[in-house]
Scaffold this motif. Structure first.
Motif, PDB file in Angstrom:
ATOM      1  N   ALA A 174       0.809  -1.207   0.000  1.00  0.00           N
ATOM      2  CA  ALA A 174       0.000   0.000   0.000  1.00  0.00           C
ATOM      3  C   ALA A 174       0.848   1.266   0.000  1.00  0.00           C
ATOM      4  O   ALA A 174       1.908   1.321   0.605  1.00  0.00           O
ATOM      5  N   GLY A 175       0.368   2.296  -0.713  1.00  0.00           N
ATOM      6  CA  GLY A 175       0.971   3.618  -0.651  1.00  0.00           C
ATOM      7  C   GLY A 175       0.437   4.371   0.567  1.00  0.00           C
ATOM      8  O   GLY A 175      -0.382   3.843   1.322  1.00  0.00           O
ATOM      9  N   GLN A 176       0.873   5.622   0.710  1.00  0.00           N
ATOM     10  CA  GLN A 176       0.554   6.347   1.944  1.00  0.00           C
ATOM     11  C   GLN A 176      -0.949   6.558   2.145  1.00  0.00           C
ATOM     12  O   GLN A 176      -1.472   6.343   3.236  1.00  0.00           O
ATOM     13  N   ILE A 177      -1.650   6.954   1.064  1.00  0.00           N
ATOM     14  CA  ILE A 177      -3.085   7.224   1.189  1.00  0.00           C
ATOM     15  C   ILE A 177      -3.827   5.940   1.551  1.00  0.00           C
ATOM     16  O   ILE A 177      -4.700   5.919   2.415  1.00  0.00           O
ATOM     17  N   GLU A 178      -3.434   4.840   0.868  1.00  0.00           N
ATOM     18  CA  GLU A 178      -4.124   3.584   1.131  1.00  0.00           C
ATOM     19  C   GLU A 178      -3.828   3.101   2.544  1.00  0.00           C
ATOM     20  O   GLU A 178      -4.694   2.537   3.210  1.00  0.00           O
ATOM     21  N   VAL A 179      -2.584   3.324   3.035  1.00  0.00           N
ATOM     22  CA  VAL A 179      -2.256   2.927   4.404  1.00  0.00           C
ATOM     23  C   VAL A 179      -3.185   3.616   5.391  1.00  0.00           C
ATOM     24  O   VAL A 179      -3.685   2.996   6.334  1.00  0.00           O
ATOM     25  N   GLN A 180      -3.470   4.913   5.138  1.00  0.00           N
ATOM     26  CA  GLN A 180      -4.388   5.617   6.047  1.00  0.00           C
ATOM     27  C   GLN A 180      -5.765   4.970   6.036  1.00  0.00           C
ATOM     28  O   GLN A 180      -6.384   4.769   7.089  1.00  0.00           O
ATOM     29  N   ALA A 181      -6.232   4.622   4.820  1.00  0.00           N
ATOM     30  CA  ALA A 181      -7.540   3.976   4.724  1.00  0.00           C
ATOM     31  C   ALA A 181      -7.509   2.613   5.425  1.00  0.00           C
ATOM     32  O   ALA A 181      -8.460   2.230   6.111  1.00  0.00           O
ATOM     33  N   LEU A 182      -6.384   1.887   5.264  1.00  0.00           N
ATOM     34  CA  LEU A 182      -6.271   0.573   5.908  1.00  0.00           C
ATOM     35  C   LEU A 182      -6.253   0.721   7.434  1.00  0.00           C
ATOM     36  O   LEU A 182      -6.789  -0.115   8.163  1.00  0.00           O
ATOM     37  N   MET A 183      -5.613   1.802   7.915  1.00  0.00           N
ATOM     38  CA  MET A 183      -5.617   2.052   9.361  1.00  0.00           C
ATOM     39  C   MET A 183      -7.052   2.269   9.857  1.00  0.00           C
ATOM     40  O   MET A 183      -7.421   1.830  10.941  1.00  0.00           O
ATOM     41  N   TYR A 184      -7.833   2.972   9.032  1.00  0.00           N
ATOM     42  CA  TYR A 184      -9.246   3.183   9.370  1.00  0.00           C
ATOM     43  C   TYR A 184      -9.958   1.818   9.448  1.00  0.00           C
ATOM     44  O   TYR A 184     -10.698   1.529  10.399  1.00  0.00           O
ATOM     45  N   ALA A 185      -9.664   0.946   8.451  1.00  0.00           N
ATOM     46  CA  ALA A 185     -10.250  -0.399   8.472  1.00  0.00           C
ATOM     47  C   ALA A 185      -9.817  -1.146   9.726  1.00  0.00           C
ATOM     48  O   ALA A 185     -10.608  -1.865  10.353  1.00  0.00           O
ATOM     49  N   ALA A 186      -8.531  -0.963  10.135  1.00  0.00           N
ATOM     50  CA  ALA A 186      -8.037  -1.613  11.352  1.00  0.00           C
ATOM     51  C   ALA A 186      -8.806  -1.127  12.570  1.00  0.00           C
ATOM     52  O   ALA A 186      -9.119  -1.901  13.476  1.00  0.00           O
ATOM     53  N   VAL A 187      -9.122   0.200  12.583  1.00  0.00           N
ATOM     54  CA  VAL A 187      -9.897   0.739  13.704  1.00  0.00           C
ATOM     55  C   VAL A 187     -11.266   0.070  13.759  1.00  0.00           C
ATOM     56  O   VAL A 187     -11.743  -0.324  14.831  1.00  0.00           O
ATOM     57  N   VAL A 188     -11.901  -0.076  12.578  1.00  0.00           N
ATOM     58  CA  VAL A 188     -13.227  -0.716  12.541  1.00  0.00           C
ATOM     59  C   VAL A 188     -13.145  -2.132  13.113  1.00  0.00           C
ATOM     60  O   VAL A 188     -13.938  -2.533  13.970  1.00  0.00           O
ATOM     61  N   LEU A 189     -12.114  -2.889  12.649  1.00  0.00           N
ATOM     62  CA  LEU A 189     -11.938  -4.258  13.141  1.00  0.00           C
ATOM     63  C   LEU A 189     -11.687  -4.264  14.651  1.00  0.00           C
ATOM     64  O   LEU A 189     -12.254  -5.072  15.394  1.00  0.00           O
ATOM     65  N   LEU A 190     -10.824  -3.333  15.102  1.00  0.00           N
ATOM     66  CA  LEU A 190     -10.486  -3.255  16.525  1.00  0.00           C
ATOM     67  C   LEU A 190     -11.734  -3.003  17.356  1.00  0.00           C
ATOM     68  O   LEU A 190     -11.967  -3.670  18.376  1.00  0.00           O
ATOM     69  N   VAL A 191     -12.564  -2.054  16.907  1.00  0.00           N
ATOM     70  CA  VAL A 191     -13.768  -1.710  17.666  1.00  0.00           C
ATOM     71  C   VAL A 191     -14.712  -2.914  17.727  1.00  0.00           C
ATOM     72  O   VAL A 191     -15.197  -3.289  18.807  1.00  0.00           O
ATOM     73  N   ILE A 192     -14.935  -3.568  16.558  1.00  0.00           N
ATOM     74  CA  ILE A 192     -15.858  -4.716  16.546  1.00  0.00           C
ATOM     75  C   ILE A 192     -15.351  -5.817  17.484  1.00  0.00           C
ATOM     76  O   ILE A 192     -16.088  -6.326  18.329  1.00  0.00           O
TER      77      ILE A 192
END
Lengths: 325, 296
Positions: free
Chosen positions: A284-302
């Motif tokens: 992943a590039g930088q922008i996609e990494v940020q989006a993936l971090m957001y996905a990680a937050v979603v997974l973490l919360v669930i």
């Protein structure tokens, strides 16, 4: 000649004596170190939340809640949505829970309700524990070369005979939801079985004896007395097993097909949050990494919500039985 | 006196219910469910045997000295092995253990002995339990955010990610084991005038050692098999490691990479690597069991 019985305690060479000042100092220092290690665990989870959250912040600000309801993941046009992944995560975990939960509770009953000699039960328990020890990637490899070829004829038959039912609506072209959920079920089975066995063990033996004394058959005792008594413990086992399934990564990344679509069919490829992270992060590039971090937050919360819920039920169960005993 | 004559025999009993009636619905249901449970237990243990048979059949045939020592082959190349991945896995698990065991032990001492009922202890015990169900890939994401962004992919980053996953297992197992140490023993030590830390180091730790070692072994076994946290912390490398701060190969990532390749040679190697990995994990598991049997 009179010997002073306490003489040795007075001499300077004796090792006995009250703790010295340095002993007390060492004791307090040790206590502080231990305290800081214990607090470290709490700090660790807060730090994890802060770090991942911090990196996800730009993506959160940019995509907002649309990220959770969006259905495309396109790096080129910078459209990021994880609804298919959330669906895939929940659907695969749910299927795995139905299968793994049934087998886990069944095996727990088998191990605790005097079906087999204690020695043989120990052998079976070891088998179940070893199932948990096999690494996720090995299950993935096994899934690719054993489960998928085994499922293919079954899936073909179900699709051609019962294709009008949505869950058999597509053909199994290789990786897909069914093999992923099947392997996932095997992986959560040990968790469910272990916690359920624990729940049955907490029931005092006299409860079962009382049921037998009333003239019940073994299964009437299990269904009408043991299962209801252990119900909160079994619920905890199922919720914690579900939590395990949500976060499972490698086997799913290898088996589910990594396709961003929402499909009820068991044989269609899908994707999960964890396998999205696994497959996209390395390149992943930088922008996609940020989006993936957001996905990680979603997974973490669930997963945090599900795990805390499960632990809460488990603690309630423990307190219920230890309070009565 | 009552008018019941205790000496007379009771009226003859009807041949009532004490006979076995194996074809009654209740008995049939019971038998059916018993059969079903046996079926579930046997069916449930098939995957383990299937995995083991596949590993021995597919991996065993490819496992030789070359596979254990050579470097991974590229594309169409034949032969090769995964020597660098074995070393990488061992080094990263060692780093993880070096971080998580001391921290976990000290935390467990606090939770089990120093202050079991304090708010800090209660909270960190709960957090540790929550972390046992923590998705392993998030440990990788976390380490990426903390270490990889600043220092690049490395064996150290992989070790840290594994340490995050090992820590809760070590803490909870060590706490449980120290709690099993009989109160009498600690009381006796305090009675002799020991300070708290003397009691812990000289009585509680040696007595609880088997249980603590069991927990550590199980945590090590789990960490050795982990792959998700290594994906973007240690990455992979086709060469032997020369220092700790460079991308490092591991068995699990090698299996993941090779399983998706269209070459038979790589797939055979993936099976052989799986066999080695499972053997490593099983050795630690069996060690944990053997040590655990010698508990107090």
């Amino acid at each position: 000649m009179a010997v002073n019985p306490f003489q040795h305690a007075d001499s300077a060479s004796s090792i006995s004596g009250p703790p010295s000042g340095s002993d007390y100092l060492a004791d307090s220092i040790f206590r502080v170190i231990a305290l800081s290690c214990a607090s470290l665990i709490v700090v660790l989870i807060l730090y994890i939340l802060w770090e991942i959250g911090g990196l996800a912040l730009p993506a959160m600000a940019q995509h907002g809640l649309g990220f959770v309801s969006g259905t495309t993941w396109n790096v080129g046009s910078q459209e990021f949505g994880v609804l298919p992944e959330i669906w895939g995560t929940l659907y695969s975990s749910f299927l795995a829970l139905i299968l793994g939960g049934t087998f886990g509770v069944g095996i727990a009953i088998f191990l605790t309700q005097d079906f087999i000699h204690a020695r043989l039960a120990a052998v079976f328990r070891t088998i179940v524990e070893l199932l948990a020890a096999i690494p996720s990637v090995v299950y993935g490899l096994w899934g690719i070369y054993v489960v998928i070829p085994m499922l293919r004829p079954v899936a073909e038959w179900l699709h051609s005979e019962l294709g009008f039912i949505p869950i058999f609506g597509t053909e199994l072209s290789g990786p897909g939801m069914a093999p992923a959920a099947l392997v996932l079920a095997i992986m959560i089975l040990p968790t469910v079985a272990a916690i359920t066995v624990d729940a049955f063990r907490r029931i005092p033996y006299k409860v079962k004896e009382a049921a037998y004394g009333m003239g019940t058959t073994r299964w009437e005792a299990i269904l009408k007395v043991m299962l209801p008594t252990a119900s909160s413990g079994i619920l905890a086992a199922l919720v914690l097993g579900f939590g395990r399934a949500l976060g499972e990564t490698m086997a799913l990344a290898m088996l589910i097909g990594n396709s961003n679509q929402i499909n009820l069919s068991l044989f269609a490829p899908a994707n999960t949050l964890a396998s999205l992270l696994a497959s996209s992060f390395p390149e992943a590039g930088q922008i996609e990494v940020q989006a993936l971090m957001y996905a990680a937050v979603v997974l973490l919360v669930i997963t945090l919500i599900v795990n805390i819920l499960g632990l809460g039920i488990q603690q309630y169960t423990v307190r219920k039985f230890e309070g009565k005993a | 006196m009552s008018d019941i004559d205790l000496t007379s025999r009771p009226p003859a009993m009807q041949p009532l219910s004490l006979e076995r009636r194996p074809f009654e619905l209740r008995a049939l249901t019971s038998g059916l469910l018993t059969g079903l449970t046996w079926g579930i237990a046997i069916l449930g243990s098939i995957p383990l045997f299937s995995v083991i048979i596949m590993l021995v059949a597919e991996g065993g045939s490819r496992l030789d000295i070359e596979a254990l020592t050579a470097l991974p082959p590229a594309g169409f190349e034949m032969g090769g092995g995964f020597g660098n991945a074995i070393i990488g896995t061992l080094v990263m698990v060692a780093i993880a253990a070096a971080i998580s065991v001391p921290l976990g032990l000290l935390a467990a001492i606090y939770l089990a002995i120093l202050d079991p009922y304090s708010v800090v202890a209660g909270t960190s015990r709960f957090v540790a339990k929550t972390l046992t169900g923590f998705p392993s890939i998030l440990a990788g994401v976390f380490t990426y955010a903390v270490l990889v962004i600043n220092f690049g992919y490395s064996a150290v980053a992989g070790g840290v990610a594994l340490a995050v996953l090992m820590l809760p297992t070590v803490v909870l197992a060590a706490e449980e084991s120290m709690k099993q140490v009989p109160q009498k023993m600690t009381d006796a030590a305090f009675g002799m005038g020991c300070t708290r830390s003397q009691v812990i180091w000289k009585v509680v730790l040696p007595t609880g050692l088997p249980g603590i070692l069991t927990g550590i072994m199980l945590a090590v076994a789990g960490a050795a098999g982990e792959s998700a946290p290594l994906l973007f912390t240690a990455l992979f490398s086709n060469y032997f490691m020369s220092e700790l701060m460079e991308p490092t190969a591991s068995l699990s990532i090698l299996i993941y990479n090779f399983s998706a390749m269209p070459f038979d040679n790589q797939i055979e190697l993936a099976w052989a690597a799986s066999l080695v990995l499972v053997l490593m994990v099983l050795v630690f598991n069996i060690l944990a069991r053997l040590i655990g049997q010698s508990k107090v």
